[in-house]
Structures are given as C-alpha cells and as structure tokens.
Design a protein around this motif. Structure first.
Motif, short mmCIF file in Angstrom:
data_model
loop_
_atom_site.label_atom_id
_atom_site.label_comp_id
_atom_site.label_asym_id
_atom_site.label_seq_id
_atom_site.Cartn_x
_atom_site.Cartn_y
_atom_site.Cartn_z
N LEU A 165 0.82 -1.21 0.00
CA LEU A 165 0.00 0.00 0.00
C LEU A 165 0.85 1.27 0.00
CD1 LEU A 165 -2.82 -1.15 2.44
CD2 LEU A 165 -2.98 -0.83 -0.04
N GLU A 166 2.06 1.15 0.51
CA GLU A 166 2.97 2.30 0.42
C GLU A 166 3.40 2.51 -1.02
OE1 GLU A 166 7.28 3.84 2.23
OE2 GLU A 166 6.36 2.00 2.96
N ALA A 167 3.57 1.40 -1.75
CA ALA A 167 3.99 1.48 -3.16
C ALA A 167 2.85 1.94 -4.06
CB ALA A 167 4.50 0.11 -3.62
N ALA A 168 1.61 1.63 -3.68
CA ALA A 168 0.45 2.01 -4.49
C ALA A 168 -0.68 2.40 -3.54
CB ALA A 168 0.02 0.86 -5.39
N PRO A 169 -0.65 3.62 -3.01
CA PRO A 169 -1.61 4.05 -1.98
C PRO A 169 -3.08 3.98 -2.40
CG PRO A 169 0.24 5.58 -2.13
CD PRO A 169 0.34 4.66 -3.30
N GLU A 170 -3.35 4.09 -3.68
CA GLU A 170 -4.74 4.10 -4.14
C GLU A 170 -5.28 2.70 -4.43
OE1 GLU A 170 -6.48 6.92 -4.07
OE2 GLU A 170 -4.63 7.80 -3.29
N ALA A 171 -4.41 1.71 -4.37
CA ALA A 171 -4.84 0.34 -4.70
C ALA A 171 -5.78 -0.20 -3.62
CB ALA A 171 -3.63 -0.57 -4.83
N ARG A 172 -6.77 -0.96 -4.05
CA ARG A 172 -7.71 -1.61 -3.14
C ARG A 172 -7.38 -3.10 -3.15
NH1 ARG A 172 -11.00 1.58 -0.20
NH2 ARG A 172 -12.86 0.32 -0.59
N VAL A 173 -7.05 -3.65 -1.99
CA VAL A 173 -6.56 -5.02 -1.90
C VAL A 173 -7.64 -5.97 -1.39
CG1 VAL A 173 -4.82 -6.55 -0.91
CG2 VAL A 173 -4.22 -4.18 -1.49
N ILE A 174 -7.85 -7.05 -2.15
CA ILE A 174 -8.75 -8.13 -1.73
C ILE A 174 -7.90 -9.37 -1.49
CG2 ILE A 174 -10.71 -9.60 -2.35
CD1 ILE A 174 -11.61 -7.43 -4.30
N ILE A 175 -7.96 -9.91 -0.29
CA ILE A 175 -7.29 -11.17 0.00
C ILE A 175 -8.13 -12.30 -0.58
CG2 ILE A 175 -6.53 -12.74 1.81
CD1 ILE A 175 -4.83 -10.23 1.64
N VAL A 176 -7.50 -13.15 -1.39
CA VAL A 176 -8.18 -14.31 -1.96
C VAL A 176 -7.36 -15.54 -1.58
CG1 VAL A 176 -9.08 -15.39 -4.05
CG2 VAL A 176 -8.99 -12.89 -3.89
N THR A 177 -7.89 -16.36 -0.70
CA THR A 177 -7.08 -17.45 -0.13
C THR A 177 -7.84 -18.76 -0.06
OG1 THR A 177 -5.86 -18.12 1.86
CG2 THR A 177 -7.80 -16.74 2.19
N THR A 178 -7.08 -19.84 -0.03
CA THR A 178 -7.67 -21.16 0.15
C THR A 178 -8.16 -21.33 1.58
OG1 THR A 178 -6.11 -22.06 -1.47
CG2 THR A 178 -7.21 -23.65 -0.03
N PHE A 179 -7.52 -20.60 2.50
CA PHE A 179 -7.77 -20.81 3.93
C PHE A 179 -8.65 -19.72 4.51
CE2 PHE A 179 -3.64 -22.50 2.68
CZ PHE A 179 -3.81 -23.84 3.00
N GLY A 180 -9.93 -20.02 4.70
CA GLY A 180 -10.86 -19.05 5.24
C GLY A 180 -10.80 -19.00 6.75
N ARG A 181 -9.67 -18.56 7.28
CA ARG A 181 -9.48 -18.54 8.73
C ARG A 181 -9.85 -17.17 9.28
NH1 ARG A 181 -3.68 -21.55 8.01
NH2 ARG A 181 -4.50 -23.66 7.76
N PRO A 182 -10.67 -17.13 10.34
CA PRO A 182 -11.10 -15.85 10.90
C PRO A 182 -9.94 -14.94 11.29
CG PRO A 182 -12.43 -17.63 11.79
CD PRO A 182 -11.33 -18.28 11.02
N GLY A 183 -8.87 -15.54 11.83
CA GLY A 183 -7.72 -14.72 12.22
C GLY A 183 -7.06 -14.05 11.03
N TYR A 184 -7.05 -14.73 9.88
CA TYR A 184 -6.53 -14.12 8.66
C TYR A 184 -7.35 -12.89 8.29
CZ TYR A 184 -3.38 -17.98 7.30
OH TYR A 184 -2.36 -18.89 7.22
N LEU A 185 -8.67 -13.01 8.40
CA LEU A 185 -9.55 -11.90 8.05
C LEU A 185 -9.25 -10.69 8.92
CD1 LEU A 185 -11.98 -10.49 6.80
CD2 LEU A 185 -13.46 -11.78 8.34
N ARG A 186 -9.15 -10.91 10.21
CA ARG A 186 -8.88 -9.79 11.12
C ARG A 186 -7.53 -9.15 10.79
NH1 ARG A 186 -10.50 -7.99 16.21
NH2 ARG A 186 -12.11 -9.59 16.29
N ARG A 187 -6.50 -9.98 10.60
CA ARG A 187 -5.17 -9.45 10.27
C ARG A 187 -5.20 -8.66 8.98
NH1 ARG A 187 -1.19 -13.77 9.19
NH2 ARG A 187 0.11 -11.97 8.72
#
Length: 206
Positions: free
Chosen positions: A75-97
C-alpha cells in the motif's frame, strides 16, 4: 476500466484468473506476481485499482512471512490500490489481520466466479467485500491472545523443532523460549506445543 494485479504463487491459478477476468469488458489484468517482493514491485510499476492477493506466498527476498505481512509495503507502493485477500484458507484470524493491515476485502478461492468479479467491482468503487460468515467468526474468536514473541516462538516450533533449535532461529535463550512456549500453550488452552500450534494456525493467528 478497472486495472487488476493478480498475486498468487500458483501459476495455474493466476493464469485461470487472468483468463476469466479478461472476458469482462470493464476489467483488465495489468500484472501478475508470485512472491511478496514481486507483488510490491508490480503494484509500484503498474499502480492498479485492485490487487487480488494470496496469503501463503513466498517472501521473494523481502521481510514478510506471508501476503498479509506484505500489505503495508504494497500500500505504500500504491496508496490508491484496493486489496482483496483471496485465499484457500478461510481462517477468521486471517480476516482480522488482513483488515487491520489495510485490505478492503477477503474471499476464499472456492467462492463462485461471479462473486469474485462483483467483489472486484465493489472494491474499485470504494466498498468493502467480506464474506459475512467469516466476519461473524472473526468477531466471535476475537484477536490473537498471543504476544508477538510468543507467536514467533510458537511458529518456530513447527515440525517439532527442539528448544535449542528454536532459540537459535529466533535469537533468544533456551530459557526464554521455554517461557514463551509455556505462556502460549496456557493462553491457547492447549495441552502441549503441538496442540497450541494447531489451534493458532487454524484460527489464522500465525
């Protein structure tokens, strides 16, 4: 036209996603990356609107144990970018992090393709896109109970590493390592380090 960067260490998945998104008239893939470091370089050079970011990627030479840890640099390299995490592991802790690190979305890879495409469009328009079941689970389990050093030592114990080996890998004394492991086991309500490691991993706290 929404410009997208795909970051995933599995080439086949990246290629399939790129092909699928290429069929949409309002989406274009402007770059692909397979490591954390490569992703940061790619978003810096392309300045995309949306980044689809995997969690479990090699660091590629930068100090980031996974995709979420690379988010601040991204996000420092591209401040306007919107990031979506797409993962095999739907772990609640990952979501919070992920959300705490600046992501605007979190999806699992087995979600329907049309849901992912809609998520990209929503993220590009300024909205958050989070799986509601994961969001509820994240709230129910709360934040990680582990302190930073406890998490570091517990992660280093993976594979049954000895106390001496853990101490050498994290530059701590063996006594300190034993104390951190004992504390982590207690906080997680586990009977031993293997069970503590499993619980922390399943919740996405490591």
């Amino acid at each position: 036209m929404t410009r997208v960067v795909l970051a995933d260490d599995q080439t086949m998945i990246r290629t399939a996603l790129a092909t699928m998104l290429g069929l949409e008239p309002d989406l274009t893939v402007v770059g692909q990356a397979g490591t954390c470091a490569e992703t940061v370089r790619m978003v810096a050079s392309t300045q995309p609107d949306v980044v689809l970011l995997d969690v479990q990627m090699p660091d590629g030479g930068m100090d980031a144990e996974d995709g979420i840890a690379a988010l601040p640099a991204l996000l420092e390299a591209a401040p306007e970018a919107r990031v979506i995490i797409v993962t095999t592991f739907g772990r609640p802790g990952y979501l919070r992090r992920a959300l705490e690190a600046g992501a605007v979305g979190f999806m699992v890879k087995d979600a329907p393709a049309d849901r992912l495409i809609e998520a990209i469009r929503r993220a590009a328009s300024g909205l958050r896109v989070v799986d509601p079941e994961l969001a509820a689970a994240s709230l129910s389990i709360g934040a990680s109970p582990l302190a930073e050093k406890e998490a570091l030592v517990l992660a280093a114990s993976a594979g049954g590493a000895s106390t001496k080996a853990i101490a050498e890998s994290v530059f701590l004394s063996e006594g300190t390592v034993r104390n951190y492991l004992s504390s982590a086991i207690g906080k997680l309500g586990a009977h031993n380090r293997a069970e503590a490691l499993r619980r922390a991993t399943e919740n996405g706290w490591l």
